[in-house]
Design a protein around this motif. Sequence first.
Motif, PDB file in Angstrom:
ATOM      1  N   UNK A  88      94.894  21.411 -54.038  1.00 32.51           N
ATOM      2  CA  UNK A  88      93.853  21.692 -52.732  1.00 32.51           C
ATOM      3  C   UNK A  88      92.748  22.365 -53.353  1.00 32.51           C
ATOM      4  N   UNK A  89      92.934  23.667 -54.311  1.00 38.28           N
ATOM      5  CA  UNK A  89      91.935  24.450 -54.411  1.00 38.28           C
ATOM      6  C   UNK A  89      90.697  23.784 -55.319  1.00 38.28           C
ATOM      7  N   UNK A  90      91.058  22.874 -55.961  1.00 37.94           N
ATOM      8  CA  UNK A  90      90.033  21.907 -56.813  1.00 37.94           C
ATOM      9  C   UNK A  90      88.966  21.317 -55.858  1.00 37.94           C
ATOM     10  N   UNK A  91      89.479  21.044 -54.534  1.00 33.32           N
ATOM     11  CA  UNK A  91      88.679  20.114 -53.808  1.00 33.32           C
ATOM     12  C   UNK A  91      88.060  21.198 -52.727  1.00 33.32           C
ATOM     13  N   UNK A  92      88.763  22.211 -52.372  1.00 25.67           N
ATOM     14  CA  UNK A  92      88.271  23.077 -51.116  1.00 25.67           C
ATOM     15  C   UNK A  92      88.220  24.443 -51.684  1.00 25.67           C
ATOM     16  N   UNK A  93      87.266  24.909 -51.551  1.00 17.77           N
ATOM     17  CA  UNK A  93      87.225  26.536 -52.184  1.00 17.77           C
ATOM     18  C   UNK A  93      87.870  27.569 -51.353  1.00 17.77           C
ATOM     19  N   UNK A  94      88.580  28.559 -51.919  1.00 16.85           N
ATOM     20  CA  UNK A  94      89.082  29.704 -51.025  1.00 16.85           C
ATOM     21  C   UNK A  94      88.049  30.252 -50.115  1.00 16.85           C
ATOM     22  N   UNK A  95      86.908  30.467 -50.557  1.00 16.61           N
ATOM     23  CA  UNK A  95      86.022  30.838 -49.650  1.00 16.61           C
ATOM     24  C   UNK A  95      85.740  30.330 -48.302  1.00 16.61           C
ATOM     25  N   UNK A  96      86.397  29.337 -48.004  1.00 20.38           N
ATOM     26  CA  UNK A  96      86.321  28.601 -46.667  1.00 20.38           C
ATOM     27  C   UNK A  96      86.955  29.614 -45.605  1.00 20.38           C
ATOM     28  N   UNK A  97      87.850  30.540 -45.854  1.00 20.06           N
ATOM     29  CA  UNK A  97      88.302  31.535 -45.125  1.00 20.06           C
ATOM     30  C   UNK A  97      87.429  32.852 -45.127  1.00 20.06           C
ATOM     31  N   UNK A  98      87.011  33.432 -44.056  1.00 22.06           N
ATOM     32  CA  UNK A  98      86.158  34.495 -44.048  1.00 22.06           C
ATOM     33  C   UNK A  98      86.749  35.689 -44.681  1.00 22.06           C
ATOM     34  N   UNK A  99      87.981  35.854 -44.679  1.00 22.97           N
ATOM     35  CA  UNK A  99      88.601  36.966 -45.400  1.00 22.97           C
ATOM     36  C   UNK A  99      88.508  36.917 -46.833  1.00 22.97           C
ATOM     37  N   UNK A 100      88.297  35.597 -47.322  1.00 29.01           N
ATOM     38  CA  UNK A 100      87.993  35.489 -48.923  1.00 29.01           C
ATOM     39  C   UNK A 100      86.777  35.394 -49.386  1.00 29.01           C
ATOM     40  N   UNK A 101      86.024  35.821 -48.587  1.00 31.47           N
ATOM     41  CA  UNK A 101      84.514  35.389 -48.911  1.00 31.47           C
ATOM     42  C   UNK A 101      83.982  36.175 -50.209  1.00 31.47           C
ATOM     43  N   UNK A 102      84.834  37.244 -50.882  1.00 32.76           N
ATOM     44  CA  UNK A 102      84.506  37.726 -52.185  1.00 32.76           C
ATOM     45  C   UNK A 102      85.239  37.418 -53.361  1.00 32.76           C
ATOM     46  N   UNK A 103      85.909  36.033 -52.975  1.00 32.31           N
ATOM     47  CA  UNK A 103      86.689  35.537 -53.981  1.00 32.31           C
ATOM     48  C   UNK A 103      85.710  34.899 -55.233  1.00 32.31           C
ATOM     49  N   UNK A 104      85.919  35.412 -56.545  1.00 32.29           N
ATOM     50  CA  UNK A 104      85.226  34.919 -57.516  1.00 32.29           C
ATOM     51  C   UNK A 104      86.036  34.891 -58.719  1.00 32.29           C
ATOM     52  N   UNK A 105      86.511  33.755 -59.059  1.00 32.44           N
ATOM     53  CA  UNK A 105      87.495  33.330 -59.935  1.00 32.44           C
ATOM     54  C   UNK A 105      86.797  33.608 -61.365  1.00 32.44           C
ATOM     55  N   UNK A 106      87.837  34.122 -62.239  1.00 34.63           N
ATOM     56  CA  UNK A 106      87.519  34.054 -63.863  1.00 34.63           C
ATOM     57  C   UNK A 106      87.949  32.864 -64.385  1.00 34.63           C
ATOM     58  N   UNK A 107      87.403  32.920 -65.877  1.00 38.32           N
ATOM     59  CA  UNK A 107      87.775  31.693 -66.712  1.00 38.32           C
ATOM     60  C   UNK A 107      88.993  31.614 -67.402  1.00 38.32           C
TER      61      UNK A 107
END
Length: 612
Positions: free
Chosen positions: A537-556
Amino acid sequence: MEREAVMQRKKSSCYLCLKGNWFTEKEVCIVCDAKYCSNCVLRAMGSMPEGRKCITCTGFRVDDSKRGTLGKCSRMLKRMLTEMEVKQIMRSELSCNANQLMPERVFVNGELLSQEQLLIIGRRPCQIITPHLRVGGQLMRNASNGNTSVLINNREITKRELCMFQLSGMQCEGQPHFWLSADGSYQEEGMKCIKGCIWDKSRIKLFCSLLSLPTPPDSVNPCGGEVNGVNCCEKKILCKLLLLGEQNSGTSTIYKQAKLLFKVPFSEDERRNIKFTILRNLYRYIGILLEGRERFEEEILSGKGKRQVIDEPGSSGQIDDKTMYTLSPRLKAFSDRLLKVMASNLEAIFPYGTSEYAPFIEELWRDPSFQSTYNRRNELDSLPRVASYFLERLPSQVVVISQPDYEPSDMDILYAEGITSTNGLSCMEYSFPESTQNSSIDSSNQNDPLVRYQLIRVDPKCLVENYEWLEMFEDVDLVLFCVSLTCYDEFFEDSRGFLTNKMLASKQLFENIVIHPTFDLKNFLLILNKYNMLEEKIEQVPLTECDWFCDFNPVINMSLAQYASHYVALKFKTLFNSLTGCELFVSIVNALEPETVDEALRYAPVACALIN
């Protein structure tokens, strides 16, 4: 005068509503002797975390005259509550610290016991204790208030005991004195010849139960030594685990997986419910697809989608009302009838209607329009992902499930939605088998033969409707809170009619559980479920769709799903620490994979040990 009249009325009426008389059935508080009618007992006693006590009496000692009634449920409570609720209340009544007899009030043969002697005989002695314990004084002749002139171990026995001994073949004429050993063998005092054994006859135990006389358990060791290397004086420990979570978080699947893992059999009622639920779910999935088919067809006919041009010999190439989602007249009639039945009462087609509908279901599955709808199943929000497991086994599946002798496989049980206890509580006891060598968790405590585990699951609907349920679980050792990793972009309509993000709802429920007074200073284990689905799912829908996770910034340097799961765990750990000042333990699982559930459940008692 008015106050005296009210007090006089209370003696025969309910203490809360002041209604009823001597003949009205009432429940009595085991502390203050207050009596409540069936309409008032739950208001007066609440969830009964310490048994049948008024809310104001919680924490107070039990009236000693009522100790004989502890754990013995009244008929009124049995009618008002479910079997699981009654068992939980009676268990709490017997086990809570406030209801235990104080050490300074325990006498054996007239001699007050010390704290050390009380530990020797056990925390909750009842009628029969291990023999040859050096506690208390000498057994007195009048210890049982007997009046038969027959002495057993220098104690004059009662008439009930005399009947039991005579039935076993003991000659009790005159005024004999016998010596009775722990294994049931007896002999006359001063003689070395054993006369017999009272437990040799199977009817003796039945007779004792009829006369409410104690009998030794089948596993008793008369000599007070060891059985299979375990000391008889050692007491088995029950570690309680409470499984909670929002709807569709996976608590039901984890609970079912645990039953399969630890070989806890399903009862006949559970198996009957499982078969009915699987068949009902299958028809519900078909109904969702049929509704989706109508929607897709309407979109095309209304111009929102592409209409099909019918170009057949003899036609003028005009646009017809047929689309790739159009059913044949025969199947359309069946579809309309099925949707109508399902809208009014889905249960009406079970079990007799299934054999009638099965041929239509087979034909429907093979129809191109139904397959076209199924190919767009991801657009149907109400169709769960697990539906594919059953639908892709059509058409044979609907025929097999409809058969009376159908036995669901383990995978059928795991994939089946909605298999829960009708009263909202599910409970199982288990012990851990020997750990595999690949296990990364130290299992030295898990394989202790004196330790058993009790997994209790509360249906999420009960948590939404009433938080008083939680007060029943003040004695749990660990709370397992389950969260779905894939619900961050999903919404549902709450009781007020507002759309609510499911992840935020899980966060709110988690907060409510953590700060609930019942779980003050309790240990928590967070279970993050559906990791395998998150990877897709996360490849299609970003985690930031949830307001609680607005600061999600994945590393490589790690996979997106792996980083996201660690991020979600950290958010809950930070929240838990801000509420309690304690550390939250986390386990990531796929509830459909037994290895991950086994690892999480093995980690649960380890988490308890680490915190303690």
